[in-house]
Design an enzyme around this catalytic site. Structure first.
Site, PDB file in Angstrom:
ATOM      1  N   HIS A 165       9.043   1.537  39.703  1.00  8.72           N
ATOM      2  CA  HIS A 165       7.354   1.802  40.033  1.00  8.72           C
ATOM      3  C   HIS A 165       7.013   0.470  41.068  1.00  8.72           C
ATOM      4  CE1 HIS A 165       7.433  -0.574  36.771  1.00  8.72           C
ATOM      5  NE2 HIS A 165       6.139  -1.006  37.409  1.00  8.72           N
ATOM      6  N   HIS A 178       5.190  -4.442  45.185  1.00 15.94           N
ATOM      7  CA  HIS A 178       6.733  -4.699  44.717  1.00 15.94           C
ATOM      8  C   HIS A 178       7.822  -3.522  43.766  1.00 15.94           C
ATOM      9  CE1 HIS A 178       5.841  -6.873  42.375  1.00 15.94           C
ATOM     10  NE2 HIS A 178       6.732  -6.631  40.992  1.00 15.94           N
TER      11      HIS A 178
END
Length: 176
Positions: free
Chosen positions: A37, A119
């Site tokens: 995620h 990220h």
């Protein structure tokens, strides 16, 4: 007391590509693809009343859907690497969505988060040599995903652990 964070999910086809990047670092704890995620805002451990307020306020977010590209690999920790991640290519829509989450959390009394760096964590590292991580990044660092559509964001809960899941979707919020 739930531990919460908001995030965008990584589609299965992009996650499958990320799994091909596994390996090559001794002692790395690779994240399971179903837990990939992009965190928007870490909330932390909150009581049930605040969790309900957070879920309600997030329901008021009105943003357009957008596309994201993962572009390159890097590491957190400098001379003592602690995680390897796929970077998210600069994206105004993503940054605006994250900033709105940040404003909501501060209005609800939470402390400001540190500087946001979007990220996808691929592995958590413990006692990994800087040389191994540098070699890994030299071989795989030019990774780039295909663009993927972000039709919603979610509110996840997790158990207190060293990270990497399991995560449970507590609420989902469509982007128009």
């Amino acid at each position: 007391m739930p531990r919460l964070f908001t995030a965008i999910e990584i589609p299965e086809e992009v996650g499958s590509g990320l799994t091909l990047l596994r390996g090559g670092i001794s002692g790395a704890r690779w994240i399971n693809p179903e837990f990939y995620h992009v965190t928007l805002r870490f909330v932390g451990d909150v009581d049930d009343a605040l969790a309900r307020d957070i879920a309600q306020m997030l329901g008021q977010v009105r943003r357009k859907a957008f596309d994201v590209v993962l572009d390159g690999l890097d590491q957190f920790g400098g001379h003592k690497p602690r995680a390897v991640f796929a970077s998210v290519k600069a994206n105004t829509a993503l940054l605006e969505l994250q900033a709105e989450h940040e404003r909501i959390m501060q209005r609800l009394g939470l402390s400001p988060e540190r500087t946001y760096k979007p990220h996808v964590t691929l592995a958590r590292l413990r006692d990994a040599s800087t040389r191994q991580v540098a070699d890994y990044l030299a071989l795989r660092g030019l990774y780039r995903s295909t663009p993927f559509h972000v039709p919603r964001f979610v509110l996840y809960s997790s158990r207190d652990s060293v990270g990497g899941g399991p995560y449970i979707v507590e609420a989902e919020y469509p982007l128009t």
